[in-house]
Design an enzyme around this catalytic site. Structure first.
Site, short mmCIF file in Angstrom:
data_model
loop_
_atom_site.label_atom_id
_atom_site.label_comp_id
_atom_site.label_asym_id
_atom_site.label_seq_id
_atom_site.Cartn_x
_atom_site.Cartn_y
_atom_site.Cartn_z
N ARG A 64 73.35 24.17 3.35
CA ARG A 64 74.39 24.80 2.53
C ARG A 64 74.60 26.21 3.08
NH1 ARG A 64 75.08 20.58 0.09
NH2 ARG A 64 74.52 20.05 -2.04
N LYS A 68 70.55 32.35 1.97
CA LYS A 68 70.30 33.43 1.02
C LYS A 68 68.83 33.79 1.03
CE LYS A 68 72.13 35.74 -2.48
NZ LYS A 68 71.45 36.93 -1.99
N LYS A 92 63.52 26.77 -2.91
CA LYS A 92 63.80 27.41 -4.20
C LYS A 92 65.25 27.16 -4.63
CE LYS A 92 61.58 31.38 -4.04
NZ LYS A 92 61.32 32.82 -3.86
N LYS A 104 65.45 34.87 5.04
CA LYS A 104 64.67 36.02 4.58
C LYS A 104 64.67 37.07 5.67
CE LYS A 104 62.10 37.25 1.01
NZ LYS A 104 62.25 36.83 -0.39
N SER A 361 71.58 36.08 -8.35
CA SER A 361 72.30 36.48 -7.12
C SER A 361 73.48 35.55 -6.88
CB SER A 361 71.37 36.41 -5.91
OG SER A 361 70.63 37.59 -5.79
P1 NAD Z 1 58.15 45.80 -5.42
O1 NAD Z 1 57.97 46.44 -4.11
O2 NAD Z 1 59.21 46.26 -6.34
O3 NAD Z 1 56.76 45.83 -6.24
C1 NAD Z 1 55.54 45.40 -5.76
C2 NAD Z 1 54.48 46.15 -6.57
O4 NAD Z 1 53.19 45.60 -6.26
C3 NAD Z 1 54.41 47.63 -6.24
O5 NAD Z 1 54.39 48.39 -7.43
C4 NAD Z 1 53.12 47.77 -5.43
O6 NAD Z 1 52.49 49.03 -5.62
C5 NAD Z 1 52.28 46.64 -6.01
N1 NAD Z 1 51.27 46.15 -5.09
C6 NAD Z 1 51.39 45.90 -3.76
N2 NAD Z 1 50.23 45.40 -3.26
C7 NAD Z 1 49.38 45.34 -4.32
C8 NAD Z 1 48.04 44.89 -4.46
N3 NAD Z 1 47.36 44.42 -3.42
N4 NAD Z 1 47.47 44.97 -5.68
C9 NAD Z 1 48.16 45.44 -6.72
N5 NAD Z 1 49.44 45.86 -6.67
C10 NAD Z 1 50.04 45.79 -5.46
O7 NAD Z 1 58.32 44.24 -5.09
P2 NAD Z 1 58.98 43.14 -6.01
O8 NAD Z 1 60.43 43.06 -5.68
O9 NAD Z 1 58.55 43.31 -7.41
O10 NAD Z 1 58.32 41.81 -5.38
C11 NAD Z 1 57.01 41.40 -5.73
C12 NAD Z 1 56.81 39.97 -5.27
O11 NAD Z 1 57.81 39.14 -5.89
C13 NAD Z 1 56.94 39.71 -3.76
O12 NAD Z 1 56.09 38.66 -3.40
C14 NAD Z 1 58.39 39.27 -3.63
O13 NAD Z 1 58.60 38.51 -2.45
C15 NAD Z 1 58.52 38.44 -4.88
N6 NAD Z 1 59.91 38.25 -5.32
C16 NAD Z 1 60.73 39.29 -5.57
C17 NAD Z 1 62.03 39.07 -6.01
C18 NAD Z 1 62.97 40.18 -6.38
O14 NAD Z 1 64.06 39.88 -6.91
N7 NAD Z 1 62.64 41.43 -6.18
C19 NAD Z 1 62.50 37.74 -6.14
C20 NAD Z 1 61.62 36.69 -5.89
C21 NAD Z 1 60.34 36.96 -5.48
#
Ligand code: NAD
Length: 468
Positions: A64, A68, A92, A104, A361
């Site tokens: 598709r 994204k 997903k 990605k 999104s």
């Molecule tokens: P972000 O950068 O906003 O936040 C990550 C947080 O985790 C930070 O506050 C950081 O200090 C903390 N952190 C990092 N390593 C750590 C550790 N070892 N122990 C404790 N805290 C730790 O990132 P996010 O956007 O919230 O993404 C977090 C996860 O969710 C990732 O795996 C990302 O791929 C996934 N994700 C994000 C989205 C999105 O819309 N942002 C969507 C789907 C999946």
């Protein structure tokens, strides 16, 4: 022996799922690997020196279009990690019926080492590189925020792309997760976290799953520990505390953790963390310096929302949570996943649970292509019709309708209401399909494999119908 890497783990799960399906020879091989990966090194000069940055954009499945997936800014990211994340995006999107392929991106950078102005220049330069090679475009490849990026970076990306393609009327749809004032959509920032809560709520609507997890009842009073208080983790905490009866008893961050058996005051911690960027110094809770050890504390639900590879064979035997709700991508290694499953831990898999971001999104992308805010044309119409219905009922009953009910009926939906409704519907529908698939056969060991089979069937059907 160390655990399998993130990509190896995703591929092993793929193999396990494919083994239960009847696909034509060779099709699985096409669906497993990324179809292309763009790697770029570019220099940016500041403070009198040049610094060379390395970035990637992986395209997994193009059954598709557009494909994204987010762009992360993180130190030490690498191509393998980006490929694993791109594959997860394909699966997903298929699971939640979002008509996109998977992609990605990542930039090897620690955003904390740079000023806002520097980050803007780096982001704009990265966007130019992606655009030159066709790795960003409203019709082909649409990034979004991920770790280390937010609506701020998405606004810079959209502006740069629009500058490069001034005749493209849909240019702003080249990226999602933008600020609402820059073509974004209400509810995108909270979407992944809110979707995680909707997913957990749906799990509690299925008594058979709740029993399998060794729990009873609903979300009321359930103790929750969250790792990561970034975009995803903080919105999980907020929606959990505002809209469910669950209690957040632990928050783990990079500089330690805080715990409180009676529950952490989430709004107060929000203010504290926004100001101090640290868990330290928050009153009324216990501070634990070895934050990682808090993942092993007693709780009903553990929500890793930080990054991949946090639950490994090294700490899995000490995890006490009955349910692991994977808000992050790949937080549980393949080997730890196997260990936990054999020991009765119930895992709500990332490939389903954190898909709320891409669902909203998708809504944002549609909004950009249609150039109109959702609800704009029918909101007042619905309000007037609702008011007429209330008048009619009151006239027939010859008494006033209950106030709360009347005001609900008279309310037209805002964009945010529609987004949340669509998000809830997507999470609920996807969970129900995974649940049904899981319980339909002995061949599927867990929800993760069940979810993969659903995704792979849809992707395979798409390739077969269009002809490869
Ligand atoms: P972000 O950068 O906003 O936040 C990550 C947080 O985790 C930070 O506050 C950081 O200090 C903390 N952190 C990092 N390593 C750590 C550790 N070892 N122990 C404790 N805290 C730790 O990132 P996010 O956007 O919230 O993404 C977090 C996860 O969710 C990732 O795996 C990302 O791929 C996934 N994700 C994000 C989205 C999105 O819309 N942002 C969507 C789907 C999946």
């Amino acid at each position: 022996m160390s655990d399998l890497s993130f990509l190896e783990g995703v591929n092993q799960t793929f193999d396990r799922a494919v083994a239960t399906l009847d696909l034509p020879d060779g099709l699985a091989a096409k669906m497993k690997q990324c179809s292309s990966v763009f790697m770029v090194r570019f220099p940016v000069g500041f403070r009198g020196v040049y610094k060379v940055f390395t970035g990637w954009r992986a395209v997994h499945s193009e059954h598709r279009l557009p494909v994204k997936g987010g762009i992360r800014y993180a130190p030490h990211c690498n191509q393998e990690e980006v490929e694993a994340l791109a594959a997860l995006m394909s699966y997903k999107c298929a699971i939640v019926d979002v008509p996109f392929g998977g992609s990605k991106g990542a930039l090897d950078i620690d955003p904390r080492d740079h000023t806002e102005e520097e980050l803007e220049r780096i982001t704009r330069r990265f966007t130019v590189e992606l655009s030159k090679k066709g790795y960003i475009s409203p019709s082909l490849n649409v990034p979004a925020p991920d770790m280390g990026t937010s609506s701020r970076e998405m606004a810079w990306i959209a502006d740069t792309y629009r500058d490069m393609h001034p005749h493209d009327i849909n240019a702003v749809a080249c990226v999602t997760g933008k600020p609402v004032t820059q073509g974004g959509i209400a509810g995108r920032t909270e979407a992944t976290g809110r979707g995680v809560v909707y997913g957990i709520r749906e799990f509690f609507r299925h008594p058979r799953d709740v029993e399998k997890a060794g729990l009873k009842g609903g979300m009321d009073g359930k103790k929750v520990i969250i790792q990561g208080f970034g975009n995803v983790g903080r919105n999980v905490a907020r929606v959990l505390s505002e809209e469910t009866g669950a209690i957040v008893t632990g928050i783990v961050e990079f500089d330690g953790a805080i715990v409180s058996d009676g529950g952490i005051d989430i709004p107060a911690f929000f203010d504290h963390f926004s100001e101090k960027h640290s868990v330290k110094g928050f009153p009324g809770v216990t501070y634990v310096e070895d934050g990682q050890s808090v993942l092993e504390h007693e709780c009903d639900i553990l929500i890793p929302a930080a990054r991949e590879g946090q639950i490994t064979t090294a700490n899995a035997p000490r995890i006490k949570a009955r349910v692991i709700a994977e808000a992050a991508n790949g937080p549980t290694t393949y080997d730890a996943d196997q260990y936990l499953r054999e020991h009765g831990t119930f895992i709500l898999p990332d490939v389903f649970l954190n898909s709320g971001g891409v669902v909203v999104s998708y809504f944002e992308w549609i909004k950009n292509l249609s150039h109109i805010r959702f609800g704009r044309m029918q909101r007042r119409f619905d309000e007037v019709r609702g008011a007429h219905m209330v008048e009619l009922v009151e006239a027939m009953l010859e008494k006033p309708a209950p106030k709360a009910l009347a005001s609900q009926l008279k309310k037209g939906a805002l964009e945010l209401d529609l987004v949340r409704s669509g998000l809830d519907d997507s999470m609920r529908g996807a969970y129900q399909a995974i649940h049904e698939r899981f319980w339909s056969t002995e061949a599927l060991p867990d929800l993760r494999t069940a979810a993969y089979t659903i995704a792979l069937e849809k992707i395979a059907r798409s390739y077969q119908e269009m002809g490869i």
